[in-house]
Design an enzyme around this catalytic site. Structure first.
Site, PDB file in Angstrom:
ATOM      1  N   LYS A 134     -20.781  22.907  17.221  1.00  0.00           N
ATOM      2  CA  LYS A 134     -21.804  23.731  16.554  1.00  0.00           C
ATOM      3  C   LYS A 134     -21.650  25.161  17.069  1.00  0.00           C
ATOM      4  O   LYS A 134     -22.439  25.650  17.879  1.00  0.00           O
ATOM      5  CB  LYS A 134     -23.193  23.144  16.842  1.00  0.00           C
ATOM      6  CG  LYS A 134     -24.173  23.396  15.730  1.00  0.00           C
ATOM      7  CD  LYS A 134     -25.393  22.544  15.854  1.00  0.00           C
ATOM      8  CE  LYS A 134     -26.601  23.151  15.179  1.00  0.00           C
ATOM      9  NZ  LYS A 134     -26.453  23.471  13.767  1.00  0.00           N
TER      10      LYS A 134
HETATM   11  C1  LIG Z   1     -23.177  22.558   9.233  1.00  0.00           C
HETATM   12  C2  LIG Z   1     -24.155  21.498   9.625  1.00  0.00           C
HETATM   13  N1  LIG Z   1     -23.932  20.234   9.223  1.00  0.00           N
HETATM   14  C3  LIG Z   1     -24.778  19.237   9.531  1.00  0.00           C
HETATM   15  C4  LIG Z   1     -25.917  19.474  10.277  1.00  0.00           C
HETATM   16  C5  LIG Z   1     -26.825  18.336  10.620  1.00  0.00           C
HETATM   17  O1  LIG Z   1     -26.701  17.998  11.963  1.00  0.00           O
HETATM   18  P1  LIG Z   1     -27.897  17.375  12.780  1.00  0.00           P
HETATM   19  O2  LIG Z   1     -28.391  16.214  12.010  1.00  0.00           O
HETATM   20  O3  LIG Z   1     -27.305  16.986  14.077  1.00  0.00           O
HETATM   21  O4  LIG Z   1     -28.923  18.433  12.908  1.00  0.00           O
HETATM   22  C6  LIG Z   1     -26.201  20.782  10.715  1.00  0.00           C
HETATM   23  C7  LIG Z   1     -27.397  21.076  11.506  1.00  0.00           C
HETATM   24  O5  LIG Z   1     -27.424  20.985  12.688  1.00  0.00           O
HETATM   25  C8  LIG Z   1     -25.281  21.806  10.398  1.00  0.00           C
HETATM   26  O6  LIG Z   1     -25.508  23.064  10.802  1.00  0.00           O
END
Ligand SMILES: Cc1ncc(COP(=O)(O)O)c(C=O)c1O
Length: 311
Positions: free
Chosen positions: A155
């Site tokens: 991330k």
């Molecule tokens: C690009 C992206 N994909 C998917 C997610 C979903 O991830 P999570 O369920 O861990 O928040 C997020 C958000 O965090 C994101 O920024």
């Protein structure tokens, strides 16, 4: 109560937490962040932090990719977070934003031999997408970054330029959210959400090698679908045209929760209404994140000790 932050090894009002304008991460996107929800349970007067350990394990993975020294173990990050939330004293849903970043005030594009730091902010977050009504999406003209460019499984702040380009393009064209395809033309994810389709009664979602962020909500939904609804869940590459043929579709994410997709590229998904499986998963998920399902309490960290609650 002013919003609080954990910054430079101390708790302080957010307004006092400042970084210098030469900070490496500001110029080059060299940081990894998280979004963690704290969900308020009014009956128990408790804030439940959802899967906080998994979020910090993902921070540690991102730090490995970016050569950031996270300074704290996963357990220490969890402890700091609970302390910060306790100090902040919210009695409503909250959003926690940790950031491990290249804090060196230095010019020069690289990852090595730079100081790092770790901070946490706690705040509130208005509804990100309309989970009640569902959202209208378009396929983005922007492609998802490939693992060989910037690894999407971290991330990493710099990646979010890719997401922001897609999101703004979608909004300016009158859609709520973008769906990005990866480099080989398969469906990857939304700008800040993972995507699921219902195809022939099965749940399908792009696999880890489709340049997705391995979402924690995605994982929760997969487990709930298999264990509570007895659904088959398949992680595989998805063609664009399958978006038009799906019986149901929805996004998952910490910010987005479980959000139904009712339209893609001006075609109704299914009959254009929120589907049965989506509704059922939404119901299960909202119970779980508020600490209302004893079977999944291990995913919920209570932020308030009895002492604080009694105040
Ligand atoms: C690009 C992206 N994909 C998917 C997610 C979903 O991830 P999570 O369920 O861990 O928040 C997020 C958000 O965090 C994101 O920024």
């Amino acid at each position: 109560m002013p919003p609080y932050a954990y910054f430079r090894k101390q708790f302080m009002p957010l307004a006092e937490a400042k970084i210098g304008i030469l900070t490496h991460a500001l110029h080059y996107g060299t940081a990894c962040f998280e979004g963690i929800r704290g969900n308020w349970n009014d009956e128990q007067k408790q804030l439940f932090l959802f899967r906080v350990k998994d979020h910090y394990e993902r921070v540690h993975k991102g730090c490995r990719i970016l050569k950031i020294d996270p300074h704290y173990s996963v357990e220490e990050m969890m402890e700091l977070t609970v302390k910060l939330v306790e100090k902040s004293g919210y009695h409503e849903d909250i959003y926690i934003r940790p950031l491990a970043y290249k804090s060196a005030e230095a010019i020069g594009v690289k990852l090595h031999d730079l100081e790092d730091d770790f901070l946490i902010i706690v705040t509130t977050l208005p509804a990100y997408l309309d989970a009640d009504k569902g959202v209208r999406c378009c396929t983005s003209s922007w492609r998802r970054v490939d693992d060989t460019m910037i690894p999407a499984r971290g991330k990493i702040t710099g990646i979010y330029v890719n997401s922001a380009l897609a999101k703004t393009e979608a909004n300016e064209m009158g859609f709520d959210e973008a769906i990005l395809l990866n480099h080989d033309g398969h469906v990857s994810e939304g700008s800040g959400e993972n995507i699921f389709l219902v195809r022939d009664g099965k749940l399908v979602t792009p696999s880890g090698s489709d340049n997705i962020l391995m979402g924690i909500t995605r994982d929760a939904v997969i487990q709930l679908a298999r264990n509570e609804l007895g659904l088959e869940v398949v992680e595989r590459s998805i063609d664009r045209s399958e978006l038009y043929l799906a019986e149901e579709a929805f996004f998952t994410g910490t910010a987005a929760h479980v959000t139904p997709i009712v339209e893609v590229d001006r075609r109704d998904v299914g009959n254009g209404e929120i589907g049965k499986i989506t509704k059922e998963l939404q119901r299960l998920y909202f119970d779980v994140i508020k600490g209302q399902n004893p079977k999944y309490l291990h995913w919920c960290t209570p932020a308030y000790s009895k002492l604080v609650q009694a105040k």
